[in-house]
Scaffold this active site. Structure first.
Site, PDB file in Angstrom:
ATOM      1  N   GLU A   1      14.205  92.381  80.571  1.00 19.18           N
ATOM      2  CA  GLU A   1      14.624  91.674  81.777  1.00 19.18           C
ATOM      3  C   GLU A   1      14.351  92.513  83.028  1.00 19.18           C
ATOM      4  O   GLU A   1      13.868  92.004  84.044  1.00 19.18           O
ATOM      5  CB  GLU A   1      16.120  91.345  81.722  1.00 19.18           C
ATOM      6  CG  GLU A   1      16.521  90.494  80.527  1.00 19.18           C
ATOM      7  CD  GLU A   1      17.002  91.315  79.343  1.00 19.18           C
ATOM      8  OE1 GLU A   1      18.005  90.929  78.724  1.00 19.18           O
ATOM      9  OE2 GLU A   1      16.368  92.351  79.039  1.00 19.18           O
TER      10      GLU A   1
ATOM     11  N   ARG B   1      -3.039 105.651  58.903  1.00 21.74           N
ATOM     12  CA  ARG B   1      -4.377 105.970  59.410  1.00 21.74           C
ATOM     13  C   ARG B   1      -4.586 105.422  60.815  1.00 21.74           C
ATOM     14  O   ARG B   1      -5.538 105.792  61.488  1.00 21.74           O
ATOM     15  CB  ARG B   1      -5.440 105.393  58.464  1.00 21.74           C
ATOM     16  CG  ARG B   1      -5.488 106.078  57.112  1.00 21.74           C
ATOM     17  CD  ARG B   1      -6.749 105.698  56.348  1.00 21.74           C
ATOM     18  NE  ARG B   1      -6.796 104.295  56.020  1.00 21.74           N
ATOM     19  CZ  ARG B   1      -6.324 103.788  54.890  1.00 21.74           C
ATOM     20  NH1 ARG B   1      -5.761 104.568  54.000  1.00 21.74           N
ATOM     21  NH2 ARG B   1      -6.409 102.493  54.658  1.00 21.74           N
TER      22      ARG B   1
END
Length: 358
Positions: free
Chosen positions: A46, A201
């Site tokens: 917000e 990875r």
């Protein structure tokens, strides 16, 4: 709200122990500001959207995927920022499940003349934050059990060979699952048999790193394993019990790992106690990658929140080959674990089945 949900998904797995939240500000039929919570300690969705909207926020409508908070935590209450900005209306997808704020945000906004609507795309917003909901209400991490198996349910041949059961694109998807989890967990037998590093990875978009957890009742993790040898590249935690030798524990620590001492149950690590300890470390989501005995124990203790099975179109066979779920198993069909919310996805060769316990 669809855009707000999409924004929230951009930080999925990066915000723990906070929820993933997206926000969109609309004025005169035009989007004037968007934002999402990027990670714990940074401004909430917000506030990000209000900053982007600037003065245009006055008199506008804010769409947000979760009820704005009304308490001080790592950041000030979002309700105060909304009221100060002059936002006229707030459309909320779902209530905040956090007991200290549930309903308070809506009540505060209404008391200050800000109109609210609740329940727009609620199902999508709730689904997005299932890990947060369990974490904040039960003080336990959300547990996903991932298993890769042949079509006849084997995870290795009779000689122990398990590389590779699934195809490249399925394994690449698992790497993304690791990224959105706070911890990746295996049993010690998997470490001994496969010698994995469990390092993702794919690089994360934040500085947050996965914790690699080994459930190891007898501290049998080899000191020369790739997992311990890579402890400097990412945190490693060995979960064991106080029955183990202090010398063994010290040896693991000397390799760069941390040791978690859990209670003992039926001669092994008490998994529920271990998960409670992980939650106290702000670990909100755990991806369990095997093996068969750990999978069986988790199922037996009813600790799995979501199952992900990768099924490869291969037949391994052999009564001595390891199955994906070991243990004693169900004695009768009526004792078998029923699943719900089942979905199927096809990869180049393999199928992925996602489901939740019924």
């Amino acid at each position: 709200m669809l855009l707000a949900v999409a924004l929230a998904r951009k930080a999925e797995g990066l915000t723990s122990p906070n929820p993933a939240v997206g926000a969109v500000i609309v004025k005169g039929g035009r989007i004037v500001g968007t934002g999402y919570h990027k990670r714990c300690g940074l401004p909430h969705a917000e506030v990000c959207a209000l900053k982007a909207a600037g003065g245009s926020a006055r008199g506008a409508t804010l769409y947000v995927t979760l009820e704005p908070c009304d308490h001080f935590g790592r950041t000030p209450p979002c309700t105060e920022a909304i009221i100060k900005s002059g936002i006229r209306r707030v459309v909320i997808a779902a209530r905040d499940p956090n007991p200290i704020t549930e309903g308070r945000g809506i009540k505060k906004l209404n008391s200050k003349g800000v109109r609210t609507s609740l329940g727009i795309l609620e199902k999508e917003a709730v689904s997005l934050n299932k890990p947060f909901t369990k974490f904040i209400t039960k003080k336990m991490p959300y547990v996903t059990l991932k298993l890769a198996e042949s079509i006849d349910g084997k995870i290795a041949t009779r000689t122990g060979d398990s590389r590779w059961i699934t195809s490249d694109d399925a394994r690449e998807y698992v790497q993304r699952l690791r990224l959105k989890s706070d911890a990746v967990m295996v049993g010690v037998n998997t470490v001994i048999a496969d010698d994995p590093t469990l390092l993702p990875r794919i690089r994360r978009k934040s500085s947050k790193r996965n914790i690699r957890v080994v459930v190891d009742t007898g501290l049998k993790t080899p000191l020369n394993s790739r997992l311990l040898s890579s402890a400097r590249s990412g945190p490693v935690l060995i979960a064991t019990t106080r029955k183990v030798s202090g010398k063994k524990a010290a040896a693991c620590v000397s390799k760069g790992a941390a040791v978690l001492f859990a209670k003992r149950k039926n001669g092994r690590v008490d998994l529920r106690d271990m998960f409670k300890s992980l939650a106290r470390m702000d670990i909100m989501e755990v991806l369990v990658e095997g093996g068969g005995e750990l999978a069986a124990a988790l199922i037996e203790e009813k600790l799995v929140d979501k199952f992900i099975f990768f099924i490869a179109p291969k037949i391994i066979g052999g009564r001595g080959a390891v199955t994906s779920v070991e243990g004693s198993g169900a004695a009768r069909m009526k004792d078998a674990v029923e699943l719900k919310n089942v979905s199927v996805r096809k990869f180049s060769k393999d199928f992925m089945i996602e489901a939740e316990p019924a």
